[in-house]
Design an enzyme around this catalytic site. Structure first.
Site, PDB file in Angstrom:
ATOM      1  N   PHE A  85      38.024  -0.465  35.872  1.00  0.00           N
ATOM      2  CA  PHE A  85      37.670  -1.253  37.048  1.00  0.00           C
ATOM      3  C   PHE A  85      38.884  -2.026  37.550  1.00  0.00           C
ATOM      4  O   PHE A  85      39.210  -2.006  38.743  1.00  0.00           O
ATOM      5  CB  PHE A  85      36.533  -2.219  36.714  1.00  0.00           C
ATOM      6  CG  PHE A  85      36.065  -3.030  37.895  1.00  0.00           C
ATOM      7  CD1 PHE A  85      34.993  -2.600  38.652  1.00  0.00           C
ATOM      8  CD2 PHE A  85      36.705  -4.208  38.252  1.00  0.00           C
ATOM      9  CE1 PHE A  85      34.566  -3.335  39.759  1.00  0.00           C
ATOM     10  CE2 PHE A  85      36.289  -4.942  39.350  1.00  0.00           C
ATOM     11  CZ  PHE A  85      35.217  -4.509  40.106  1.00  0.00           C
ATOM     12  N   CYS A  86      39.575  -2.729  36.638  1.00  0.00           N
ATOM     13  CA  CYS A  86      40.730  -3.535  37.034  1.00  0.00           C
ATOM     14  C   CYS A  86      41.919  -2.669  37.434  1.00  0.00           C
ATOM     15  O   CYS A  86      42.703  -3.046  38.314  1.00  0.00           O
ATOM     16  CB  CYS A  86      41.111  -4.500  35.916  1.00  0.00           C
ATOM     17  SG  CYS A  86      39.850  -5.753  35.561  1.00  0.00           S
ATOM     18  N   VAL A  87      42.060  -1.506  36.818  1.00  0.00           N
ATOM     19  CA  VAL A  87      43.123  -0.582  37.231  1.00  0.00           C
ATOM     20  C   VAL A  87      42.907  -0.162  38.680  1.00  0.00           C
ATOM     21  O   VAL A  87      43.847  -0.171  39.500  1.00  0.00           O
ATOM     22  CB  VAL A  87      43.174   0.645  36.301  1.00  0.00           C
ATOM     23  CG1 VAL A  87      44.066   1.725  36.893  1.00  0.00           C
ATOM     24  CG2 VAL A  87      43.688   0.243  34.923  1.00  0.00           C
TER      25      VAL A  87
END
Length: 355
Positions: A85-87
């Site tokens: 998700f953060c990538v």
């Protein structure tokens, strides 16, 4: 209806009040969007929401350091922690800075052509590993240390929360996996991302919250106050575990060498009473492998939550306590990363500011 939230029902933006509404308004101003799942999933615990937001804003968004450089750090930490998700989010935000090729190079596992960004990426991905060579010489000017160190620590915490409590997909149907979608999303956010934000404005959301001494690496900047508050409010989640379970979790985090744990036989909880195991498992997973949190893990903890808290603390196994337990594991991992980055690791210690 599909949702990005795995185990928590967040406070809707439209009905938020008090501290939560204050944070939501600042998030909208800082990122140009009102509904950001990473923050919404923390809304059952408004103090954690505010401290997480303030630490991110004062490290990643405000200040004089290059936003591109800080997005490289956020993306590097997220890759090291295996947080899809953060990538996806920070690949898109790198596009928003105008560095389209850089964003896609890093997302594909490559090394940036620009040696400045290559060094920042190597440093960021090493912040999980004690003694890594890339940490020996910080690749940023000393005056920008608070922003770069703060950004790295912010994402060690946020990666844990995101991986445990929301799905992998930044966009419906996994659209963030498309290079064209990431580029288009970045272009849409470009004006907001390239604005210069005044440091310190998030600190108003922390009024009345506890905080220990500010860390030396923050050099008196607002990032230090925000991080000290995050350590205090997230560390208070220890009350959801018995003393024996708490010691087990701390020891497991302190013993980690930074490698991702094996798939089989980990964590070995046999030394703990059966009632302590679900809470200890969730906290250890949140710290070291949050992407392995399952429905079964959460259900097992909720089923026995009333018997696994510290004496007199109590827990009903609801959303707020789940968020606080995940945040406790996350802050142990973050405090460990702080020790790795600053060279002041404190094995087995409770989370707290670097002395």
């Amino acid at each position: 209806m599909p949702t990005q939230f795995r185990y928590v029902v967040p406070t809707p933006v439209e009905s938020a009040t008090g501290r939560t509404a204050q944070v939501y308004e600042q998030v909208a101003a800082g990122f140009g969007m009102r509904r950001m799942p990473v923050f919404m999933t923390l809304s059952p615990a408004p103090d954690l929401l505010a401290a997480t937001w303030a630490t991110m804003r004062e490290s990643l968004l405000a200040g004089d350091a290059s936003r591109t450089g800080r997005e490289v750090v956020a993306l590097g930490v997220s890759l090291a922690n295996r947080c899809p998700f953060c990538v996806g989010a920070h690949t898109t935000l790198l596009h928003a800075t105008g560095e389209h090729r850089l964003a896609e190079t890093i997302a594909a596992g490559g090394t940036p052509d620009d040696p400045r960004y290559a060094a920042l990426l190597a440093w960021a991905t090493a912040t999980r590993t004690p003694g890594a060579a890339a940490l020996s010489a910080p690749p940023y000017p000393p005056e920008h240390g608070p922003e770069y160190v703060g950004t790295a620590l912010t994402f060690h915490f946020v990666n844990s929360v995101a991986s445990a409590l929301i799905t992998e997909d930044l966009l419906p149907g996994g659209l963030q996996k498309s290079r064209l979608v990431r580029s288009a999303g970045g272009r849409a956010m470009a004006r907001t991302v390239r604005r210069r934000l005044t440091p310190g404005e998030s600190l108003a959301t922390l009024d009345g919250l506890p905080a220990g001494p500010e860390p030396d690496w923050a050099a008196g900047t607002p990032a230090g106050r925000a991080y000290a508050t995050l350590l205090a409010v997230a560390g208070a989640g220890e009350r959801l575990l018995t003393p024996r379970a708490r010691a087990f979790v701390r020891d497991a985090v302190a013993a980690s060498d930074g490698a991702h744990p094996p798939l089989g036989g980990w964590p070995d909880l046999r030394e703990l009473p059966a009632a302590d195991r679900p809470g200890a498992r969730l906290a250890v997973l949140a710290a070291l492998a949050p992407y392995r949190v399952t429905d079964g893990d959460v259900s097992a903890w909720r089923a026995g939550a009333g018997t696994t808290a510290d004496a007199g603390a109590g827990t009903d196994g609801g959303d707020e306590d789940l968020v606080r337990l995940i945040a406790y594991g996350a802050i142990l991992a973050t405090a460990r990363a702080e020790g790795i980055v600053t060279g002041r690791a404190r094995a087995g210690a409770a989370p707290g500011p670097t002395e």
